[in-house]
Every structure is written in C-alpha cells, then in structure tokens.
Design an enzyme around this catalytic site. Structure first.
Site, PDB file in Angstrom:
ATOM      1  N   HIS A 122      38.082  34.193  41.950  1.00  0.00           N
ATOM      2  CA  HIS A 122      36.948  34.412  40.851  1.00  0.00           C
ATOM      3  C   HIS A 122      37.509  34.557  39.489  1.00  0.00           C
ATOM      4  O   HIS A 122      38.780  34.963  39.332  1.00  0.00           O
ATOM      5  CB  HIS A 122      36.312  35.727  41.406  1.00  0.00           C
ATOM      6  CG  HIS A 122      37.497  36.994  41.404  1.00  0.00           C
ATOM      7  ND1 HIS A 122      37.622  37.593  40.516  1.00  0.00           N
ATOM      8  CD2 HIS A 122      38.500  37.452  42.268  1.00  0.00           C
ATOM      9  CE1 HIS A 122      38.664  38.730  40.640  1.00  0.00           C
ATOM     10  NE2 HIS A 122      38.853  38.397  42.092  1.00  0.00           N
ATOM     11  N   ASP A 123      36.633  34.167  38.581  1.00  0.00           N
ATOM     12  CA  ASP A 123      36.971  34.498  37.396  1.00  0.00           C
ATOM     13  C   ASP A 123      37.922  33.668  36.481  1.00  0.00           C
ATOM     14  O   ASP A 123      38.509  33.908  35.550  1.00  0.00           O
ATOM     15  CB  ASP A 123      37.103  35.805  36.846  1.00  0.00           C
ATOM     16  CG  ASP A 123      35.885  36.739  37.160  1.00  0.00           C
ATOM     17  OD1 ASP A 123      34.930  36.490  36.842  1.00  0.00           O
ATOM     18  OD2 ASP A 123      36.027  37.622  38.272  1.00  0.00           O
ATOM     19  N   GLY A 140      42.849  36.035  41.253  1.00  0.00           N
ATOM     20  CA  GLY A 140      41.653  36.154  40.439  1.00  0.00           C
ATOM     21  C   GLY A 140      41.911  36.492  38.696  1.00  0.00           C
ATOM     22  O   GLY A 140      43.125  37.090  38.343  1.00  0.00           O
TER      23      GLY A 140
END
Length: 263
Positions: A122-123, A140
């Site tokens: 994520h991200d 992440g």
C-alpha cells in the site's frame, strides 16, 4: 468497443475495458476497474478495488491487483491503485491499494517487469523500467525510482526510498534509503556503485569516474558526514549524476541512509 472475454471470466458490467483488451479463462474484474487498450489477462487474474491498469500490459495467471491494503488501520476509505503501460506481471504478483492514513494511492509506472511473487504494498510509488526478480517485496509507503533492479527475495522496509539505477542484491533486507546508482549486497549493506548497470545503460566513462570519486568522498571515514556532502556538491556541481546523490541525501527522509557499515 472491441474486446475479448472468455466465457468463464466474471467481468462486472461497470468495469471499463479499452480497445483490444483480452480477458482469459477464470479471470475476475470488479466494478471499479479500468483496463487500458490491448492489455491481456491470460487466466485466473483478479482485479478489484479502484484499480486503473494501463495499456499493453500482460498479466499472467494468479496476478491479484487492487485488494485492500494489509494495514490494521485501514477502515475502507477512498483509495486506489494506478498501474501504467507496458508492464509485465508474472504469476502471483500482488499490488494493493493505498490507505487513507498515507497517500491514499499506490502508483506503479510503465515498462516494468515483475517476476513471480513480487509484491507492491500500500501507498508505494514505483517508477519506470524497474525489474523485480522473484518474490521481491516492498513494505508500505516506500518509493522505488526508475531503472532499479530488485534481486530475488529482497525486501524493502516500509517508508524507505531506493534511488534511480540502484541494484539490490538477492535476499537483501533493505532497512534504509539507498542512494541513486548504489549497489546493496546480499546482507543489506551499501557495497559501492552499480557499475555494471551504469555501463550497460550507456553512462559515459567520465560520468562513472566522477561518480566513483564522489562516492569515495561522501563515504570516507574522515570528517563529518554533512561536510563531506557539501564538499561533493561543491566539487561536482556540474555533474548531474553526482548531484542526484547529493539531493537524494539532502531530502528529508523517514528512514536512515543505507551505508557501507550495513544495517
């Protein structure tokens, strides 16, 4: 609009498919997915979430894109995954959407090659012309710049940065930021410059010479580190490649710098 969908595939009526898209057997495409022109889903591919997939990509069996982030804080906000053009994703590659507590978006550029089992968390932000060997993994909210090569089974700690043209050795646990053009050994320590990669990419001999001189200066044992950085900036102010390293180190970061001393 012309596209080909195998009768065993499940494609939501709200999904947006470009010209010439091919969706093979047993694929699943969710309602908020966009697929660019001529992209191929070979078989058993799952696309979910707010996922934008570019043109001319090839996704091999059991690729999974756009699932929720593996973050206990995630509560289902407005997050997404954006993947560029001409990417090759081999079997079991996974890429997750962002989180509302960070950037909210996971972004992957174009012309990348992700080998079996590679993971983009994520991200994360991934550039262009990047290679992830088998099972290379990003934590992440980390960043990987253009032309980086991640060796097989290497793992990047969350919120780390890898500068452009860097090479990460197989199995390396990378827990700090890696300078542009750097090379990380299999134990996670900075081990000089990615000289082989620079030569293969056609960097001029004098540019490589100056990079080597600047590297020796910046990571010398004498003097204060900040002073050595400023010395490099002054001596090589007209060498863009050296200034890439200087500006990378000067940029405020969340993780320490990966150094020759190791983790």
């Amino acid at each position: 609009m012309t596209h080909t969908i195998h009768p065993t595939a499940l494609v939501d009526d709200s999904a947006q498919l470009g010209e010439g898209v091919e969706i093979g057997p047993f694929c699943i495409v969710g309602p908020n997915v966009k697929i660019g022109d001529r992209t191929r889903l070979i078989s058993h591919v799952t696309l979910n979430g707010q996922t934008d997939l570019g043109s001319d990509c090839v996704l091999h069996p059991f690729v999974s894109l756009g699932e929720p982030p593996q973050d206990f804080k995630f509560k289902g906000g407005d997050v997404r995954l954006i993947v560029g053009d001409r990417n090759i994703l081999r079997e079991q590659v996974t890429m997750h959407m962002g989180t509302e507590s960070a950037k909210g978006v996971t972004e992957v550029g174009s012309d990348n090659f992700f080998m079996v089992g590679a993971h983009v968390a994520h991200d994360c932000t991934v550039g262009n012309h990047v290679v992830f060997a088998n099972n290379a993994t990003l934590g992440g909210d980390s960043t990987v710049a253009d032309y980086v090569i991640m060796g097989g089974l290497s793992a990047l700690h969350q919120q780390c940065r890898i500068g452009k043209y860097a090479f990460i050795g197989g199995g390396a646990p990378v827990t700090g930021d890696v300078i542009p053009y750097g090379m990380v050994d299999n134990l996670g320590a900075l081990a000089g410059l990615n000289l082989v990669g620079l030569k293969r990419r056609g960097f001029a001999r004098d540019a490589i010479h100056d990079l080597r001189a600047a590297y020796r200066l910046v990571f010398a044992n004498e003097g204060a580190f900040n002073e050595r950085i400023e010395d490099a900036a002054r001596l090589f102010e007209n060498r863009p490649e050296v200034m890439d390293i200087v500006e990378f180190i000067r940029t405020p970061a969340k993780r320490p710098l990966c150094s020759p001393e190791g983790r």
